[in-house]
Enzyme design. Structure first.
Site, mmCIF file in Angstrom:
data_model
loop_
_atom_site.group_PDB
_atom_site.id
_atom_site.type_symbol
_atom_site.label_atom_id
_atom_site.label_comp_id
_atom_site.label_asym_id
_atom_site.label_seq_id
_atom_site.Cartn_x
_atom_site.Cartn_y
_atom_site.Cartn_z
ATOM 1 N N GLU A 49 -3.298 -7.913 8.844
ATOM 2 C CA GLU A 49 -2.286 -8.212 7.861
ATOM 3 C C GLU A 49 -2.234 -10.291 8.669
ATOM 4 O OE1 GLU A 49 -2.731 -4.565 6.887
ATOM 5 O OE2 GLU A 49 -3.198 -5.026 8.728
ATOM 6 N N HIS A 119 3.345 5.593 5.385
ATOM 7 C CA HIS A 119 3.516 4.453 3.254
ATOM 8 C C HIS A 119 4.620 5.315 2.829
ATOM 9 C CE1 HIS A 119 -0.911 4.977 4.651
ATOM 10 N NE2 HIS A 119 -1.102 4.431 4.322
#
Length: 278
Positions: A49, A119
């Site tokens: 990321e 998540h």
């Protein structure tokens, strides 16, 4: 909503030869199939990321339109340094000589009913203190298309957070005729969805569908539309702020403090926050 997101990016690529879409697995359509529109200028990256956002910063500095995807908002934190210390500050540190206004970071956010601790997070509040960034959360297909194109074309770096449970929740939405052609909505403007007289209820993303009375969809978290909210609260005398993220240092705390200052003499009750568990 995932189709509206895909359509917005397709238009951006078709109308801007400098635009590219990149991230983990996006060339295969992505986890939520938001990037299934061919592979020209759409490519996969390594699983990093920090690298994805750093690469986007470099592309935008060179004048490209960089549309990056962080596969889940829960994994945006390794890129926090690139977002807060680089993307947000480049225009200021250069005295306006150069900027990364062409950078947009897309990422699925909020809970989905399963997915557990990695998540289901709502990290929008972490970015409210990063002057130079904008944060946008759409509630529906037409909002997603208009706000995503508005974000891609905004002269500032934007984090565009897509509530993942809404990608395929067509039954939640009223009938919306999403424009087939280019369609853009301005950032930083809230929308009163349900006018009322007794209470102002302010939220964004998924909780829009669980809220009643005078209901405002904030849409842009940074900058947030303080004028619309204050005007509403001055009329109704009450404010409830709803967000999925936890209460401590959440976006609702900033909004509550500012509205308390602006609307103190018109408030009939303390401002209330309804939030996710800590």
């Amino acid at each position: 909503m995932y189709q509206a997101v895909r359509d917005a990016m397709s238009i951006a690529l078709a109308k801007d030869d400098s635009a590219v879409v990149f991230g983990e697995d996006v060339a295969f359509g992505g986890v939520f199939r938001c990037t299934m529109f061919g592979r020209e200028r759409v490519f996969n990256t390594p699983l990093t990321e920090q690298g994805i956002v750093g690469f986007g910063v470099g592309l935008a500095l060179m004048g490209h339109t960089a549309i990056a995807e962080i596969q889940f908002a829960d994994y945006i934190f390794p890129a926090f340094d690139q977002l807060v210390n680089e993307a947000a500050k480049i225009r200021y540190r250069s005295g306006g000589t150069y900027n990364v206004g062409g950078l947009t970071i897309r990422t699925p956010t909020m809970s989905v009913g399963h997915g557990g601790l990695y998540h289901s997070q709502s990290p929008e509040g972490f970015f409210m203190g990063a002057s130079g960034l904008k944060v946008v959360i759409p509630r529906s297909p037409i909002q997603a298309k208009g706000l995503l194109l508005g974000s891609i074309r905004d002269p500032n770096p934007v984090i565009f957070m897509e509530p993942k449970i809404l990608y395929r929740s067509a039954g939640l939405f009223a009938v919306e005729q999403v424009p087939v052609d280019d369609y853009e909505l301005p950032l930083g403007q809230a929308e009163i969805l349900v006018p009322g007289a007794d209470l102002t209820l302010l939220t964004w993303g998924t909780p829009v569908y669980h809220s009643k009375v005078e209901l405002i969809d904030l849409r842009s978290i940074l900058p947030w539309d303080v004028e619309t909210v204050a005007e509403s609260v001055n009329r109704t005398g009450r404010l409830v702020i709803v967000h999925e993220a936890g209460m401590t240092a959440g976006v609702g705390a900033e909004i509550s403090a500012e509205i308390q200052k602006r609307c103190f003499l018109k408030l009939n009750a303390p401002i209330k926050r309804v939030t996710g568990w800590e």
